[in-house]
Write a protein that holds these residues in place. Structure first.
Motif, PDB file in Angstrom:
ATOM      1  N   PRO A  78       7.774  41.105  30.146  1.00 48.32           N
ATOM      2  CA  PRO A  78       7.452  40.627  31.494  1.00 48.32           C
ATOM      3  C   PRO A  78       8.683  40.459  32.387  1.00 48.32           C
ATOM      4  O   PRO A  78       8.605  40.626  33.595  1.00 48.32           O
ATOM      5  CB  PRO A  78       6.769  39.283  31.263  1.00 48.32           C
ATOM      6  N   ASN A  79       9.834  40.151  31.799  1.00 45.44           N
ATOM      7  CA  ASN A  79      11.025  39.969  32.627  1.00 45.44           C
ATOM      8  C   ASN A  79      11.717  41.278  32.953  1.00 45.44           C
ATOM      9  O   ASN A  79      12.611  41.319  33.781  1.00 45.44           O
ATOM     10  CB  ASN A  79      12.006  38.997  31.965  1.00 45.44           C
ATOM     11  N   GLY A  80      11.326  42.372  32.297  1.00 44.28           N
ATOM     12  CA  GLY A  80      11.902  43.681  32.610  1.00 44.28           C
ATOM     13  C   GLY A  80      13.340  43.812  32.156  1.00 44.28           C
ATOM     14  O   GLY A  80      13.774  43.190  31.197  1.00 44.28           O
ATOM     15  N   LEU A  81      14.079  44.616  32.839  1.00 46.40           N
ATOM     16  CA  LEU A  81      15.469  44.893  32.507  1.00 46.40           C
ATOM     17  C   LEU A  81      16.363  43.960  33.307  1.00 46.40           C
ATOM     18  O   LEU A  81      16.167  43.796  34.513  1.00 46.40           O
ATOM     19  CB  LEU A  81      15.776  46.352  32.855  1.00 46.40           C
ATOM     20  N   PRO A  82      17.342  43.339  32.669  1.00 42.46           N
ATOM     21  CA  PRO A  82      18.248  42.473  33.414  1.00 42.46           C
ATOM     22  C   PRO A  82      18.934  43.216  34.557  1.00 42.46           C
ATOM     23  O   PRO A  82      19.192  44.410  34.457  1.00 42.46           O
ATOM     24  CB  PRO A  82      19.274  42.037  32.375  1.00 42.46           C
TER      25      PRO A  82
ATOM     26  N   GLU B 165      22.096  47.684  37.654  1.00 45.97           N
ATOM     27  CA  GLU B 165      23.284  47.968  38.459  1.00 45.97           C
ATOM     28  C   GLU B 165      24.173  48.995  37.760  1.00 45.97           C
ATOM     29  O   GLU B 165      24.718  49.889  38.401  1.00 45.97           O
ATOM     30  CB  GLU B 165      24.068  46.690  38.719  1.00 45.97           C
ATOM     31  N   LYS B 166      24.319  48.880  36.446  1.00 49.68           N
ATOM     32  CA  LYS B 166      25.159  49.828  35.712  1.00 49.68           C
ATOM     33  C   LYS B 166      24.536  51.219  35.691  1.00 49.68           C
ATOM     34  O   LYS B 166      25.253  52.218  35.757  1.00 49.68           O
ATOM     35  CB  LYS B 166      25.417  49.327  34.306  1.00 49.68           C
ATOM     36  N   LEU B 167      23.207  51.297  35.600  1.00 48.91           N
ATOM     37  CA  LEU B 167      22.548  52.604  35.678  1.00 48.91           C
ATOM     38  C   LEU B 167      22.802  53.248  37.038  1.00 48.91           C
ATOM     39  O   LEU B 167      23.068  54.445  37.127  1.00 48.91           O
ATOM     40  CB  LEU B 167      21.045  52.468  35.444  1.00 48.91           C
ATOM     41  N   VAL B 168      22.727  52.462  38.102  1.00 50.20           N
ATOM     42  CA  VAL B 168      22.959  52.981  39.452  1.00 50.20           C
ATOM     43  C   VAL B 168      24.414  53.410  39.606  1.00 50.20           C
ATOM     44  O   VAL B 168      24.696  54.467  40.173  1.00 50.20           O
ATOM     45  CB  VAL B 168      22.567  51.927  40.511  1.00 50.20           C
TER      46      VAL B 168
ATOM     47  N   ARG C 209      19.692  57.015  39.431  1.00 51.00           N
ATOM     48  CA  ARG C 209      18.896  56.297  40.414  1.00 51.00           C
ATOM     49  C   ARG C 209      17.451  56.739  40.304  1.00 51.00           C
ATOM     50  O   ARG C 209      17.162  57.870  39.967  1.00 51.00           O
ATOM     51  CB  ARG C 209      19.417  56.578  41.819  1.00 51.00           C
ATOM     52  N   GLY C 210      16.564  55.837  40.563  1.00 52.94           N
ATOM     53  CA  GLY C 210      15.154  56.165  40.527  1.00 52.94           C
ATOM     54  C   GLY C 210      14.457  55.554  39.326  1.00 52.94           C
ATOM     55  O   GLY C 210      15.033  54.803  38.541  1.00 52.94           O
ATOM     56  N   HIS C 211      13.197  55.886  39.200  1.00 49.06           N
ATOM     57  CA  HIS C 211      12.356  55.284  38.168  1.00 49.06           C
ATOM     58  C   HIS C 211      12.481  55.992  36.821  1.00 49.06           C
ATOM     59  O   HIS C 211      12.388  55.350  35.772  1.00 49.06           O
ATOM     60  CB  HIS C 211      10.896  55.301  38.636  1.00 49.06           C
TER      61      HIS C 211
END
Length: 64
Positions: free
Chosen positions: A19-23, A28-31, A36-38
């Motif tokens: 439920p809390n998803g990804l921190p 930010e590190k992925l971006v 970028r994107g889903h």
């Protein structure tokens, strides 16, 4: 060129998504890495969910 996650990967992520998803820091590190994107988000969550299972099964199958 837009990437779309595969149906199996998307289904596994939606089934096991917490439920809390990804921190926020991981997003930010992925971006910052250029993802970028889903689709990269879903792929990362899939790898994070499946990796422990693969690590447990992998050594057992190699020792036989």
């Amino acid at each position: 060129m837009r990437q779309t996650p595969r149906q199996l990967v998307s289904k596994v992520v939606s089934d096991f998504n917490s439920p809390n998803g990804l921190p926020g820091i991981a997003v930010e590190k992925l971006v910052m890495a250029g993802y970028r994107g889903h689709a990269p988000y879903v792929t990362f969550l899939f790898a994070r969910a499946v990796a422990p299972i693969v690590m447990l099964v992998g050594p057992c199958s190699m020792s036989s």
